[in-house]
Design a protein around this motif. Structure first.
Motif, PDB file in Angstrom:
ATOM      1  N   GLY A 131       0.762  -1.233   0.000  1.00 43.83           N
ATOM      2  CA  GLY A 131       0.000   0.000   0.000  1.00 43.83           C
ATOM      3  C   GLY A 131       0.791   1.278   0.000  1.00 43.83           C
ATOM      4  N   LEU A 132       2.116   1.207  -0.003  1.00 44.08           N
ATOM      5  CA  LEU A 132       2.948   2.401   0.020  1.00 44.08           C
ATOM      6  C   LEU A 132       3.579   2.639  -1.342  1.00 44.08           C
ATOM      7  N   SER A 133       3.757   3.889  -1.707  1.00 47.97           N
ATOM      8  CA  SER A 133       4.400   4.250  -2.962  1.00 47.97           C
ATOM      9  C   SER A 133       5.912   4.293  -2.756  1.00 47.97           C
ATOM     10  N   GLU A 134       6.635   3.472  -3.529  1.00 47.85           N
ATOM     11  CA  GLU A 134       8.093   3.419  -3.438  1.00 47.85           C
ATOM     12  C   GLU A 134       8.704   3.903  -4.750  1.00 47.85           C
ATOM     13  N   GLN A 135       9.550   4.908  -4.682  1.00 50.24           N
ATOM     14  CA  GLN A 135      10.195   5.461  -5.877  1.00 50.24           C
ATOM     15  C   GLN A 135      11.368   4.570  -6.275  1.00 50.24           C
ATOM     16  N   LEU A 136      11.325   4.014  -7.482  1.00 52.97           N
ATOM     17  CA  LEU A 136      12.379   3.121  -7.954  1.00 52.97           C
ATOM     18  C   LEU A 136      13.364   3.832  -8.875  1.00 52.97           C
ATOM     19  N   GLU A 137      12.882   4.785  -9.615  1.00 56.77           N
ATOM     20  CA  GLU A 137      13.700   5.642 -10.476  1.00 56.77           C
ATOM     21  C   GLU A 137      12.823   6.837 -10.820  1.00 56.77           C
ATOM     22  N   PRO A 138      13.362   7.891 -11.443  1.00 54.78           N
ATOM     23  CA  PRO A 138      12.567   9.112 -11.639  1.00 54.78           C
ATOM     24  C   PRO A 138      11.193   8.905 -12.274  1.00 54.78           C
ATOM     25  N   LEU A 139      11.060   7.952 -13.186  1.00 58.15           N
ATOM     26  CA  LEU A 139       9.784   7.762 -13.881  1.00 58.15           C
ATOM     27  C   LEU A 139       8.965   6.586 -13.360  1.00 58.15           C
ATOM     28  N   VAL A 140       9.453   5.897 -12.337  1.00 57.56           N
ATOM     29  CA  VAL A 140       8.791   4.653 -11.922  1.00 57.56           C
ATOM     30  C   VAL A 140       8.595   4.601 -10.406  1.00 57.56           C
ATOM     31  N   ARG A 141       7.338   4.344 -10.004  1.00 57.14           N
ATOM     32  CA  ARG A 141       7.006   4.062  -8.612  1.00 57.14           C
ATOM     33  C   ARG A 141       6.324   2.702  -8.540  1.00 57.14           C
ATOM     34  N   ARG A 142       6.353   2.096  -7.368  1.00 58.73           N
ATOM     35  CA  ARG A 142       5.764   0.780  -7.155  1.00 58.73           C
ATOM     36  C   ARG A 142       4.827   0.818  -5.954  1.00 58.73           C
ATOM     37  N   VAL A 143       3.671   0.126  -6.089  1.00 58.88           N
ATOM     38  CA  VAL A 143       2.742  -0.068  -4.982  1.00 58.88           C
ATOM     39  C   VAL A 143       2.442  -1.558  -4.915  1.00 58.88           C
ATOM     40  N   LEU A 144       2.741  -2.196  -3.790  1.00 56.21           N
ATOM     41  CA  LEU A 144       2.572  -3.637  -3.633  1.00 56.21           C
ATOM     42  C   LEU A 144       1.181  -3.964  -3.112  1.00 56.21           C
ATOM     43  N   ALA A 145       0.502  -4.882  -3.800  1.00 58.29           N
ATOM     44  CA  ALA A 145      -0.825  -5.325  -3.373  1.00 58.29           C
ATOM     45  C   ALA A 145      -0.706  -6.304  -2.200  1.00 58.29           C
ATOM     46  N   PRO A 146      -1.738  -6.401  -1.365  1.00 62.77           N
ATOM     47  CA  PRO A 146      -1.687  -7.280  -0.185  1.00 62.77           C
ATOM     48  C   PRO A 146      -2.103  -8.713  -0.502  1.00 62.77           C
ATOM     49  N   ASN A 147      -1.490  -9.319  -1.521  1.00 63.72           N
ATOM     50  CA  ASN A 147      -1.902 -10.673  -1.935  1.00 63.72           C
ATOM     51  C   ASN A 147      -0.723 -11.637  -1.997  1.00 63.72           C
ATOM     52  N   ALA A 148       0.109 -11.610  -0.967  1.00 60.71           N
ATOM     53  CA  ALA A 148       1.205 -12.577  -0.885  1.00 60.71           C
ATOM     54  C   ALA A 148       0.655 -13.993  -0.853  1.00 60.71           C
ATOM     55  N   SER A 149       1.320 -14.926  -1.549  1.00 62.37           N
ATOM     56  CA  SER A 149       0.875 -16.316  -1.601  1.00 62.37           C
ATOM     57  C   SER A 149       2.003 -17.161  -2.176  1.00 62.37           C
ATOM     58  N   PRO A 150       1.866 -18.495  -2.164  1.00 60.39           N
ATOM     59  CA  PRO A 150       2.895 -19.331  -2.784  1.00 60.39           C
ATOM     60  C   PRO A 150       3.080 -19.063  -4.269  1.00 60.39           C
ATOM     61  N   TYR A 151       2.070 -18.457  -4.908  1.00 66.65           N
ATOM     62  CA  TYR A 151       2.141 -18.219  -6.346  1.00 66.65           C
ATOM     63  C   TYR A 151       2.503 -16.777  -6.690  1.00 66.65           C
ATOM     64  N   THR A 152       2.383 -15.875  -5.728  1.00 64.47           N
ATOM     65  CA  THR A 152       2.640 -14.457  -6.008  1.00 64.47           C
ATOM     66  C   THR A 152       3.810 -13.889  -5.212  1.00 64.47           C
ATOM     67  N   PHE A 153       4.448 -14.711  -4.383  1.00 64.22           N
ATOM     68  CA  PHE A 153       5.575 -14.285  -3.546  1.00 64.22           C
ATOM     69  C   PHE A 153       5.105 -13.175  -2.610  1.00 64.22           C
ATOM     70  N   THR A 154       5.659 -11.983  -2.676  1.00 64.32           N
ATOM     71  CA  THR A 154       5.257 -10.917  -1.768  1.00 64.32           C
ATOM     72  C   THR A 154       3.940 -10.264  -2.165  1.00 64.32           C
ATOM     73  N   GLY A 155       3.435 -10.587  -3.357  1.00 60.60           N
ATOM     74  CA  GLY A 155       2.218  -9.978  -3.874  1.00 60.60           C
ATOM     75  C   GLY A 155       2.442  -9.419  -5.265  1.00 60.60           C
ATOM     76  N   THR A 156       1.377  -8.889  -5.846  1.00 58.43           N
ATOM     77  CA  THR A 156       1.453  -8.289  -7.178  1.00 58.43           C
ATOM     78  C   THR A 156       1.925  -6.852  -7.064  1.00 58.43           C
ATOM     79  N   GLN A 157       2.914  -6.501  -7.860  1.00 54.26           N
ATOM     80  CA  GLN A 157       3.456  -5.150  -7.845  1.00 54.26           C
ATOM     81  C   GLN A 157       2.834  -4.320  -8.968  1.00 54.26           C
ATOM     82  N   THR A 158       2.164  -3.264  -8.566  1.00 52.76           N
ATOM     83  CA  THR A 158       1.603  -2.296  -9.503  1.00 52.76           C
ATOM     84  C   THR A 158       2.619  -1.184  -9.688  1.00 52.76           C
TER      85      THR A 158
END
Length: 307
Positions: free
Chosen positions: A16-43
């Motif tokens: 749920g937090l916005s993480e700046q990865l580079e000037p044009l790219v941010r990431r928000v991680l969904a709360p759906n960690a599972s054996p198939y999604t690892f930490t969750g889906t990254q938007t």
């Protein structure tokens, strides 16, 4: 596919937090960690100005815990908070598994932004699936073909067709920075499931080769850490798949006809039991490819060397 690593500490992968990865790219991680999604889906949010694109909006809030279709409650609100005053001009999907595209609809309802990217896909499967089911309600306003572009304030995305994991899978390149969003095609934490009939091993290998021939600076997958050595990783993935093919042929030559569970038991020693089904689907994809090459044959559910 290797032994499932433990999901990292949530303090290192906050949802749920916005993480700046580079000037044009941010990431928000969904709360759906599972054996198939690892930490969750990254938007991913692309853009630093008045207009942004949202890549893989993720699951909605109707999923089932413990699978790739895990509850995504609050994720759309987190995306909107991360976007702030900017205008979303494109909601972009890499493919239509339910951990990737369902949130496109509530996000569109909240913003009016068009849904752009992969084609819709409705599939009647030939057996039990081990990866996420497809999002049958996905309805894009515009479908992108290989090489097509869309742009906004200070950024340009180019579609890179990468069928294999699914037939409608697209990656997206940021032309200004050399980043590539790889969805589920290439991930740093695990190999991708290739599940017939829609998943196709020959297409997947060709798509890997296509990425190997590119010169992307960094890969941002939908699950797991970013990949800073793209060609090295993709080369290793190509080698891994070729090794699996050799394992299958060697097992058939030495032990005779086999069923899918026999291959999984022999080839995936130590694999987390929750992933046995997924491993079996990828084995089936290899066998279908080898059958097309005339190297193996099948009778009922038993596979053998073609004679």
């Amino acid at each position: 596919m290797a032994q499932l690593p433990p999901i990292p500490n949530r303090e290192d992968w906050p949802t749920g937090l916005s993480e700046q990865l580079e000037p044009l790219v941010r990431r928000v991680l969904a709360p759906n960690a599972s054996p198939y999604t690892f930490t969750g889906t990254q938007t991913y949010i692309v853009g630093a100005g008045a207009e942004v694109a949202v890549i893989d909006p993720g699951p909605d809030d109707t999923g089932v815990a413990g699978h790739a279709d895990t509850n995504g409650a609050g994720h759309v609100d987190a995306i909107l908070k991360a976007v702030g005053d900017a205008r979303i001009v494109a909601i972009v999907c890499t493919h239509t598994h339910r951990d990737h595209s369902p949130a496109s609809r509530p996000l569109q309802a909240a913003t009016g932004a068009p849904i752009i990217g992969c084609a819709p896909l409705a599939l009647v499967d030939d057996g039990p699936r081990a990866d996420a089911a497809f999002d049958a309600d996905y309805m894009p306003d515009r479908v992108l073909s290989d090489g097509e572009r869309l742009s906004g304030d200070g950024w340009t995305l180019e579609a890179v067709a990468t069928p294999g994991h699914t037939s409608n899978h697209l990656c997206y390149s940021v032309l200004e920075s050399g980043a590539l969003f790889t969805g589920d095609h290439v991930m740093g934490w695990s190999t991708s499931v290739v599940s017939p009939p829609d998943g196709d091993m020959a297409a997947y290998m060709a798509s890997l080769q296509k990425l190997y021939d590119r010169e992307d600076r960094v890969l941002y997958p939908a699950h797991g850490p970013q990949i800073d050595n793209p060609r090295q990783l993709v080369r290793g993935m190509l080698g891994h798949r070729r090794q699996r093919e050799r394992q299958i042929l060697r097992l058939l030559e030495e032990a005779g006809p086999q069923h899918i569970p026999d291959f999984v038991a022999a080839m995936y020693k130590g694999l987390d039991e929750r992933l046995h089904g997924a491993a079996g689907r990828s084995v089936l994809a290899h066998l279908i490819d080898l059958e097309r090459q005339g190297r193996v044959a099948v009778r009922g559910e038993q596979w053998m060397i073609q004679t």
